[in-house]
Design a protein around this motif. Structure first.
Motif, PDB file in Angstrom:
ATOM      1  N   GLN A  64       0.837  -1.255  -0.009  1.00 35.23           N
ATOM      2  CA  GLN A  64      -0.032   0.021   0.044  1.00 35.23           C
ATOM      3  C   GLN A  64       0.815   1.325  -0.049  1.00 35.23           C
ATOM      4  O   GLN A  64       0.437   2.239  -0.388  1.00 35.23           O
ATOM      5  CB  GLN A  64      -0.929  -0.232   1.081  1.00 35.23           C
ATOM      6  N   SER A  65       2.080   1.086   0.199  1.00 37.49           N
ATOM      7  CA  SER A  65       3.008   2.353   0.200  1.00 37.49           C
ATOM      8  C   SER A  65       3.544   2.457  -1.131  1.00 37.49           C
ATOM      9  O   SER A  65       3.858   3.730  -1.603  1.00 37.49           O
ATOM     10  CB  SER A  65       4.198   2.238   1.364  1.00 37.49           C
ATOM     11  N   GLN A  91       1.708 -10.669 -10.568  1.00 38.64           N
ATOM     12  CA  GLN A  91       1.831  -9.587 -11.351  1.00 38.64           C
ATOM     13  C   GLN A  91       0.456  -8.851 -11.285  1.00 38.64           C
ATOM     14  O   GLN A  91       0.246  -7.655 -10.756  1.00 38.64           O
ATOM     15  CB  GLN A  91       1.983 -10.039 -12.992  1.00 38.64           C
ATOM     16  N   LEU A  92      -0.916  -9.745 -11.133  1.00 39.92           N
ATOM     17  CA  LEU A  92      -1.961  -9.169 -10.649  1.00 39.92           C
ATOM     18  C   LEU A  92      -2.058  -8.747  -9.543  1.00 39.92           C
ATOM     19  O   LEU A  92      -2.697  -7.483  -9.206  1.00 39.92           O
ATOM     20  CB  LEU A  92      -3.000 -10.608 -10.898  1.00 39.92           C
ATOM     21  N   ARG A  96      -3.115  -4.816  -8.456  1.00 37.00           N
ATOM     22  CA  ARG A  96      -4.278  -4.507  -7.594  1.00 37.00           C
ATOM     23  C   ARG A  96      -4.065  -3.883  -6.343  1.00 37.00           C
ATOM     24  O   ARG A  96      -4.651  -2.937  -5.908  1.00 37.00           O
ATOM     25  CB  ARG A  96      -4.916  -5.780  -7.102  1.00 37.00           C
ATOM     26  N   GLN A  97      -2.727  -4.188  -5.630  1.00 37.09           N
ATOM     27  CA  GLN A  97      -2.483  -3.877  -4.457  1.00 37.09           C
ATOM     28  C   GLN A  97      -1.881  -2.451  -4.498  1.00 37.09           C
ATOM     29  O   GLN A  97      -1.841  -1.607  -3.481  1.00 37.09           O
ATOM     30  CB  GLN A  97      -1.577  -4.670  -3.867  1.00 37.09           C
ATOM     31  N   THR A  98      -0.974  -1.986  -5.701  1.00 40.19           N
ATOM     32  CA  THR A  98      -0.386  -1.019  -5.639  1.00 40.19           C
ATOM     33  C   THR A  98      -1.184   0.304  -6.494  1.00 40.19           C
ATOM     34  O   THR A  98      -0.711   1.283  -6.703  1.00 40.19           O
ATOM     35  CB  THR A  98       1.037  -1.231  -6.350  1.00 40.19           C
ATOM     36  N   GLY A  99      -2.592  -0.192  -6.990  1.00 37.89           N
ATOM     37  CA  GLY A  99      -3.161   0.774  -7.536  1.00 37.89           C
ATOM     38  C   GLY A  99      -2.801   0.845  -9.091  1.00 37.89           C
ATOM     39  O   GLY A  99      -1.378   1.072  -9.653  1.00 37.89           O
ATOM     40  N   ASN A 100      -3.991   0.440  -9.832  1.00 43.70           N
ATOM     41  CA  ASN A 100      -3.788   0.481 -11.490  1.00 43.70           C
ATOM     42  C   ASN A 100      -3.448   1.891 -11.848  1.00 43.70           C
ATOM     43  O   ASN A 100      -4.011   2.844 -11.647  1.00 43.70           O
ATOM     44  CB  ASN A 100      -5.058  -0.063 -12.007  1.00 43.70           C
TER      45      ASN A 100
END
Length: 149
Positions: A64-65, A91-92, A96-100
């Motif tokens: 999330q950072s 990769q997915l 998803r977790q890092t913001g598209n």
């Protein structure tokens, strides 16, 4: 907090090359980001190339950072980021977790050659021969038990 995660960061011309390995926690992610900030050539346009072939995931808080780190990069003359994550599922999860992000800014690749070609097409000439962390990749490759004795 103890740092989890391994990385190497090298500036080759105007491409900041990061290679990551192992499992990252927040402290490892933050330390890697601090080194990125120190080595990024923020006084001119640059590109990022991350080889995460040996990355074994990060905890949710560490992932999330990533959006803040990318924001910093794009506010400091980064033009584009190429991220190599060979595993489709990783990769997915990473996306998803890092913001598209738009594909013209952050693009994922399953191999280094495709990433190098994309960076070159974007005006940041880079080839496999330029890649400086081959020894690190080999030394951090996970050893999988084949079941053979």
């Amino acid at each position: 907090m103890k740092i989890h995660g391994l990385w190497k960061i090298t500036l080759i011309r105007n491409v900041l090359v990061r290679t990551t390995a192992g499992s990252f926690n927040e402290a490892g992610t933050q330390a890697c980001f601090e080194e990125t900030q120190q080595k990024a050539p923020v006084d001119k346009p640059w590109a990022g190339l991350t080889n995460a072939a040996n990355w074994e995931m990060s905890n949710a808080a560490a992932l999330q950072s990533f959006p803040k780190m990318r924001e910093w990069a794009f506010q400091n003359n980064c033009v584009c980021l190429a991220v190599v994550v060979p595993s489709q599922i990783r990769q997915l999860i990473h996306q998803r977790q890092t913001g598209n992000m738009p594909e013209n800014l952050v693009r994922y690749f399953s191999n280094m050659e495709e990433a190098c070609n994309w960076l070159t097409a974007r005006g940041f000439p880079f080839t496999m021969a330029d890649y400086p962390h081959e020894d690190f990749v080999l030394s951090t490759r996970p050893v999988h038990n084949t079941g053979k004795h």
